[in-house]
Design a protein around this motif. Structure first.
Motif, short mmCIF file in Angstrom:
data_model
loop_
_atom_site.label_atom_id
_atom_site.label_comp_id
_atom_site.label_asym_id
_atom_site.label_seq_id
_atom_site.Cartn_x
_atom_site.Cartn_y
_atom_site.Cartn_z
N THR A 77 6.22 -4.38 -21.90
CA THR A 77 5.78 -4.64 -20.53
C THR A 77 6.17 -3.44 -19.68
O THR A 77 7.01 -2.63 -20.08
N VAL A 78 5.56 -3.33 -18.51
CA VAL A 78 5.94 -2.31 -17.54
C VAL A 78 6.41 -3.01 -16.27
O VAL A 78 6.23 -4.23 -16.12
N SER A 79 6.98 -2.23 -15.36
CA SER A 79 7.54 -2.83 -14.17
C SER A 79 7.55 -1.85 -13.01
O SER A 79 7.43 -0.64 -13.21
N PHE A 80 7.70 -2.39 -11.83
CA PHE A 80 8.02 -1.59 -10.65
C PHE A 80 9.10 -2.33 -9.90
O PHE A 80 9.32 -3.53 -10.09
N GLY A 81 9.79 -1.61 -9.04
CA GLY A 81 10.85 -2.25 -8.29
C GLY A 81 11.42 -1.32 -7.25
O GLY A 81 10.85 -0.27 -6.95
N ARG A 82 12.56 -1.72 -6.70
CA ARG A 82 13.21 -0.98 -5.62
C ARG A 82 12.21 -0.71 -4.50
O ARG A 82 12.23 0.33 -3.86
N LEU A 83 11.31 -1.68 -4.28
CA LEU A 83 10.32 -1.56 -3.22
C LEU A 83 11.01 -1.87 -1.90
O LEU A 83 11.54 -2.97 -1.71
N ALA A 84 11.03 -0.89 -1.01
CA ALA A 84 11.71 -1.04 0.28
C ALA A 84 10.83 -0.50 1.39
O ALA A 84 10.15 0.51 1.22
N VAL A 85 10.85 -1.19 2.52
CA VAL A 85 10.09 -0.77 3.70
C VAL A 85 11.04 -0.75 4.90
O VAL A 85 11.73 -1.74 5.15
N ASP A 86 11.07 0.37 5.59
CA ASP A 86 11.89 0.50 6.79
C ASP A 86 11.45 -0.52 7.84
O ASP A 86 10.27 -0.85 7.94
N ARG A 87 12.41 -1.00 8.62
CA ARG A 87 12.10 -1.99 9.68
C ARG A 87 10.95 -1.54 10.57
O ARG A 87 10.14 -2.34 11.01
N ARG A 90 7.49 -2.56 9.05
CA ARG A 90 7.20 -3.91 8.58
C ARG A 90 6.00 -4.46 9.35
O ARG A 90 5.77 -4.11 10.50
N SER A 91 5.22 -5.25 8.70
CA SER A 91 3.99 -5.85 9.26
C SER A 91 2.89 -4.83 9.50
O SER A 91 1.97 -5.08 10.27
N THR A 92 2.96 -3.70 8.82
CA THR A 92 1.88 -2.70 8.91
C THR A 92 1.01 -2.72 7.67
O THR A 92 0.01 -2.01 7.61
N GLY A 93 1.41 -3.49 6.65
CA GLY A 93 0.70 -3.49 5.39
C GLY A 93 1.29 -2.51 4.39
O GLY A 93 0.77 -2.36 3.28
N LEU A 94 2.38 -1.83 4.76
CA LEU A 94 2.97 -0.85 3.85
C LEU A 94 3.49 -1.49 2.57
O LEU A 94 3.31 -0.95 1.48
N GLY A 95 4.15 -2.64 2.68
CA GLY A 95 4.64 -3.31 1.47
C GLY A 95 3.50 -3.63 0.52
O GLY A 95 3.58 -3.39 -0.68
N ARG A 96 2.42 -4.15 1.06
CA ARG A 96 1.22 -4.46 0.25
C ARG A 96 0.66 -3.18 -0.36
O ARG A 96 0.30 -3.14 -1.54
N ALA A 97 0.60 -2.11 0.43
CA ALA A 97 0.07 -0.83 -0.07
C ALA A 97 0.95 -0.28 -1.20
O ALA A 97 0.43 0.28 -2.17
#
Length: 153
Positions: A77-87, A90-97
């Motif tokens: 399997t593969v993975s991604f992680g350590r996904l972080a978005v600066d305050r 937030r709510s700009t769609g960056l996490g989704r992107a």
């Protein structure tokens, strides 16, 4: 406000400033905001492909890392992680992107392999919107409830 652009960077191509700012963002989000002292530097960054989003001033405001296959065929399997978005983003769609870009990287490099992630329990619905399905009961990971989720491909 649209999400900032995301660039892909191998660990060896990170500048010292990038590395500092990347680790500072992860520490700010995961350790300080979430009051969770955990070993962020786990030895997996050098082999990872890093996704970095910067704002108009060049400051790192979002990140994720894509990891090589775990296990041997046919169970790899593969993975991604350590996904972080600066305050500030937030709510700009960056996490989704960042998730979309992570999945694109994993599909390009290792097509057909399932993606398995360790997600914070409160993000189950968010990752579910990409097709991830819970595989485990909640478990404690340094004081924060997590679940393992899989995206079958």
């Amino acid at each position: 406000m649209p999400a900032p652009p995301i660039r892909r960077t191998a660990f060896d191509a990170l500048t010292l400033t990038d590395l500092h700012d990347l680790l500072a963002l992860r520490s700010s989000v995961f350790v300080v905001e979430q009051s969770c002292p955990y070993p962020d530097i786990d030895g997996r960054d050098p082999a990872a492909l890093h996704l970095i989003a910067t704002d108009g001033k060049g400051d790192i405001v979002g990140c994720a890392r894509c990891l090589e296959p775990d296990g041997e065929a046919p169970d790899a399997t593969v993975s991604f992680g350590r996904l972080a978005v600066d305050r500030s983003q937030r709510s700009t769609g960056l996490g989704r992107a960042l998730v979309v870009e992570s999945l694109a990287v994993l599909s390009e490099r290792w097509p057909g392999l399932d993606v398995v992630i360790g997600a914070q329990l409160y993000l189950e619905r968010f990752y579910g919107s990409f097709g991830f399905v819970r595989e485990t009961e909640p478990y404690d990971d340094f004081g924060i409830l997590h679940i393992d989720m899989r995206l079958r491909r």
